[in-house]
Scaffold this active site. Structure first.
Site, short mmCIF file in Angstrom:
data_model
loop_
_atom_site.label_atom_id
_atom_site.label_comp_id
_atom_site.label_asym_id
_atom_site.label_seq_id
_atom_site.Cartn_x
_atom_site.Cartn_y
_atom_site.Cartn_z
N ASP A 129 0.80 -1.23 0.00
CA ASP A 129 0.00 0.00 0.00
C ASP A 129 0.83 1.28 0.00
O ASP A 129 0.32 2.35 -0.32
CB ASP A 129 -0.94 0.01 1.21
CG ASP A 129 -0.20 -0.01 2.55
OD1 ASP A 129 1.03 -0.11 2.56
OD2 ASP A 129 -0.87 0.05 3.61
N HIS A 130 2.10 1.22 0.35
CA HIS A 130 2.89 2.43 0.56
C HIS A 130 3.65 2.92 -0.68
O HIS A 130 4.09 4.08 -0.72
CB HIS A 130 3.92 2.20 1.67
CG HIS A 130 3.40 2.52 3.04
ND1 HIS A 130 2.27 1.93 3.56
CD2 HIS A 130 3.86 3.36 4.00
CE1 HIS A 130 2.06 2.41 4.79
NE2 HIS A 130 2.99 3.27 5.07
N ASP A 194 3.45 -0.68 11.40
CA ASP A 194 2.99 0.64 11.00
C ASP A 194 2.36 1.28 12.23
O ASP A 194 1.66 0.62 13.00
CB ASP A 194 1.95 0.55 9.87
CG ASP A 194 1.63 1.91 9.30
OD1 ASP A 194 2.19 2.28 8.25
OD2 ASP A 194 0.80 2.63 9.89
N ARG A 495 -2.09 12.69 10.08
CA ARG A 495 -0.81 13.27 10.46
C ARG A 495 -0.52 14.44 9.51
O ARG A 495 -0.72 14.31 8.30
CB ARG A 495 0.26 12.17 10.33
CG ARG A 495 1.55 12.43 11.05
CD ARG A 495 2.32 11.12 11.20
NE ARG A 495 1.87 10.34 12.35
CZ ARG A 495 2.20 9.07 12.56
NH1 ARG A 495 2.95 8.43 11.71
NH2 ARG A 495 1.77 8.45 13.64
N SER A 690 5.77 7.75 12.91
CA SER A 690 5.69 6.43 12.31
C SER A 690 6.45 5.38 13.09
O SER A 690 7.33 5.68 13.90
CB SER A 690 6.24 6.50 10.88
OG SER A 690 6.42 5.23 10.34
N ARG A 692 8.60 3.65 11.82
CA ARG A 692 9.72 3.53 10.89
C ARG A 692 11.03 3.11 11.56
O ARG A 692 11.75 3.92 12.11
CB ARG A 692 9.89 4.90 10.23
CG ARG A 692 10.55 4.91 8.90
CD ARG A 692 10.32 6.24 8.23
NE ARG A 692 8.89 6.49 8.05
CZ ARG A 692 8.38 7.69 7.85
NH1 ARG A 692 9.14 8.75 7.85
NH2 ARG A 692 7.08 7.82 7.67
#
Length: 801
Positions: A129-130, A194, A495, A690, A692
């Protein structure tokens, strides 16, 4: 037999003829094994184990339990022996499943490959999806993404097949919507790579965002560690009406708690505003009609849980209720609804349970909100935003309105936006601003196309984008303004950090509900208050928009759309996963070096960061997403968004060895080449945003040893520990001011490194003076072993020998 028939009749009266989907037989025989999802028929829901663990813990603690405690403690690896103290002890947990989005799945799967294990131990999925950039429209953008990212998609698909991981192809939809539609259920514990994984709390799940290394632990069958969370209770009373939406609940909570107010806590929603319908069996026909009306205006609970990430919460959750049951029905999971009903006492809080903090919100008094710019906790009533913007010099013209994303892309969200589009079209109006629509999943896209919502949104001026994250995460090829041009956009995203959506630091991004976005896009200005203000039709007629309406669930059930799921084979051991050594997108990992047993002497301050430093600042997204599987290449974005306190500049720091200024990653590489280890100094809530983990991998890869700040965001602090770095906090936050950009710092006391025992830092200034300060940490014994081994992955390998 008469009792059985009477029960069936009552169920059908309450549920309508849709009771056939409810599988009445299963409701009466909840002891039968029920699959966790239609894709995993051999993995069953185990409420018996959940109940057993909860009973053990409740007897030990001798008190009522909150819902979040029930689900979390119900997944303890050792419920009888685990020390349980909110906010202090580390829990060892056994989550039910793992979910990874494609940007983070690359590094997670690379780490899993490095572990040497043959197959994942729990059901796991990858969701593409990213990596789909919004440019023209859904079909064209999807095809372009498939071509550009072919190497990455092939890697993820083949790795999934080999190691037993389900693979959702590009175009399937956003990970969190797919989880809600297929994998979340009341009482499940899911971890996802995520930060918006908590979206699943809208279905009574404990879903927690983590880094890829945490996902590897769970996929490897190792108990996963989580600091025992506090529990913040949000008591909801009253009912929503008019222009107020579920998004306004979390926008209000964000304004109260701020971006770090939920750190270390689970937010648990409760009260009559959550579920105002009792299930006593009395006056069933009236109850059914009340329930139908309730569903039309009930909370979009997933939206609220999703954006709980913006207050730093570990996750958020709602108690099981009728709405969840109906949603499970509509998404083909009637058997799960039946067994959840039989175990409903596990899926709601105990009477008299204790919350560490309570916030009360009267939904009847709540007004539509819009938050921003530049931070998701700057809350304003929509009625005030025009005057506030004028006062602060924010651009009033709305350049673009964007609806959708993982936060607000449900059928109901699209329906409410479409109802406003129809009103405008009936008066001959279209959007003054550009307008984009992002469906959350292929199922949502197909259903809104069938039911006419998509046509209305296009006709009013909208562009329907691919079923993907798109502009929400910076995957937006925006061309209507130049970089540096001051402008305003409004979104239904979660965000709105500086430059997040379009890489333009001058873009003022505001977050609000899809219906407010649509209204502002039609009006074209922040000064428009849809509750009171009039629009002007082309014929000069003045009119007001009526409050939006939309069915929560489609009357004709969902249209599943295209089949986009790849099931892993029963045995993938003979398959190969190849990574080209010449690739600039993928790179096999080399283990980090072990701790040498000594204190860290004379670490050079790489950068002293001024103010907010999110994971977007530490490891930017947008165009950098293409390097998420290549650690060395993506390390070229290390801290390029952070503000250097020495000169208030971005990506411009002094190289102490040469005296010249350069980019942060360039100077870090120079230090690494010359065997100079370094440290980053930061401010409050460092690493907000995030999940991340690249924001932790990159500093480790380029020679970083410690990050010293006033406070950390939860996920980032854990990610740093996983990669063998030292996340440390000032015992006295004022000590931040003692450190100069050209200082060297020695971290001492590592030979006796122990939980709860502070370390010391000796700050050596360039003028020859020095001073010593105390540094706190949150390491437990297991995490100290990660540091000593060089990383959690290194430690995992040691344990396999």
């Amino acid at each position: 037999m008469a009792t059985y028939c009477l029960t069936v009749a009552r169920l059908q009266l309450v549920l309508g003829q849709g009771a056939r989907r409810f599988h009445v037989a299963a409701a009466l025989n909840a002891k039968a094994k029920v699959a966790m999802s239609r894709f995993e028929p051999n993995s069953s829901i185990n409420y018996d184990q959940l109940r057993s663990n909860i009973d053990i813990v409740r007897k030990r603690l001798n008190r009522p339990l909150t819902l979040s405690e029930k689900i979390v403690y119900g997944h303890l690896d050792d419920p009888a022996g685990q020390e349980i103290v909110r906010g202090r002890t580390y829990l060892r947990l056994r989550p039910d499943r793992v979910a990874m989005q494609d940007a983070t799945a690359q590094m997670a799967m690379l780490q899993f490959i490095s572990s040497g294990l043959p197959k994942v131990a729990v059901p796991s999925t990858i969701h593409c999806d990213h990596l789909i950039e919004a440019q023209i429209g859904g079909a064209q953008d999807l095809q372009r993404a498939k071509e550009i990212n072919q190497e990455v998609y092939k890697f993820l698909a083949s790795a999934g097949a080999k190691y037993g991981v389900g693979f959702w192809k590009p175009g399937s939809g956003i990970i969190h919507q797919i989880i809600l539609e297929n994998y979340a259920y009341p009482g499940v514990m899911l971890i996802g790579t995520d930060s918006h994984t908590p979206n699943g709390g809208g279905l009574g799940s404990i879903c927690i965002g983590v880094g890829g290394a945490d996902a590897v632990d769970v996929m490897a069958g190792i108990p996963w560690e989580l600091k025992c969370p506090n529990v913040i209770g949000v008591k909801l009373t009253g009912t929503l009406s008019g222009w107020t939406s579920p998004k306004d609940v979390i926008l209000k909570v964000a304004g109260i708690l701020t971006v770090k107010g939920g750190t270390g806590a689970i937010v648990e929603y409760h009260g009559p505003g959550v579920d105002s319908i009792s299930c006593t069996g009395e006056n069933l026909l009236k109850q059914y009609m009340d329930w139908v009306n309730f569903l039309k205006g009930c909370l979009r609970m997933a939206t609220i849980c999703n954006m709980g990430a913006e207050i730093g919460a570990t996750t958020s959750v709602f108690p099981y209720n009728h709405r969840m049951r109906t949603y499970l029905e509509k998404t083909g999971r009637g058997e799960i609804a039946a067994v959840a009903n039989e175990n409903q006492d596990l899926l709601v809080p105990d009477s008299g349970c204790h919350y560490d903090q309570i916030i009360e919100i009267n939904l009847s008094e709540l007004k539509p909100h819009i938050n921003g710019p530049f931070t998701p906790d700057l809350a304003h009533p929509v009625s005030d935003i025009g005057s506030v913007a004028e006062k602060n010099g924010w651009p009033l013209e709305v350049k673009v309105g964007l609806i959708g994303s993982c936060t607000n892309s449900s059928y109901e969200d699209m329906g409410r936006a479409a109802s406003l589009a129809k009103q405008a079209l009936d008066k001959g109006l279209k959007c003054k601003a550009q307008f984009t629509v992002t469906p959350g999943s292929e199922q949502i896209r197909a259903t809104i196309e069938r039911d006419g919502y998509a046509k209305l949104l296009r006709d009013v001026g909208g562009v329907v984008l691919a079923n993907a994250c798109g502009p929400c995460i910076g995957q937006w090829d925006r061309r209507d303004v130049k970089k540096g041009e001051k402008n305003t956009i409004v979104t239904s995203f979660n965000r709105n950090f500086t430059a997040r959506n379009d890489a333009n630091p001058a873009t003022h991004a505001f977050v609000t509900s899809p219906e407010i976005v649509t209204a502002l896009a039609i009006a074209g200005t922040l000064k428009f208050n849809p509750e009171t203000d009039f629009l002007t039709a082309p014929n000069g007629e003045k009119f007001k928009l009526e409050p939006p309406t939309g069915d929560e669930l489609p009357a004709r059930d969902f249209d599943p759309g295209q089949d986009t799921y790849q099931h892993p084979p029963a045995d993938g051991s003979g398959l190969r996963v190849d990574v080209n050594p010449q690739s600039n997108r993928l790179q096999l990992l080399e283990p980090f070096d072990k701790w040498n047993g000594k204190d860290l002497e004379d670490l050079q301050v790489l950068i002293k960061v001024k103010g907010k430093c999110t994971t977007d600042h530490i490891s930017a997204a947008g165009p950098w997403l293409k390097f998420r599987g290549h650690l060395d290449n993506i390390s070229n974005n290390l801290l390029i968004g952070a503000v250097n306190i020495e000169n208030d500049a971005v990506n411009k720091i002094r190289n102490i060895l040469t005296g010249e200024f350069g980019g942060v990653p360039d100077v870090a590489r120079y230090y690494k080449k010359h065997n100079v280890s370094w440290v980053v100094v930061g401010d409050e809530n460092y690493g907000e945003g995030s999940s991340r983990e690249h924001a932790a991998l990159e500093p480790r890869h380029l020679g970083g040893r410690a990050i010293i700040v006033k406070s950390f965001a939860r996920i980032h602090e854990t990610n740093l520990k996983k990669q063998g770095l030292l996340p440390l906090t000032f015992s006295n936050p004022a000590d931040y001011d003692k450190i100069r950009p050209d200082d060297k710092i020695s971290i001492v006391g590592l030979k006796s490194f122990a939980p709860g025992k502070p370390l010391e830092a000796i700050i050596k200034h360039s003028d020859g003076s020095s001073e010593t300060i105390e540094l706190n940490h949150t390491f437990n014994e297991t995490q100290i072993e990660w540091f000593q081994a060089g990383s959690a992955l290194n430690k995992m390998k040691e344990l396999q020998k």
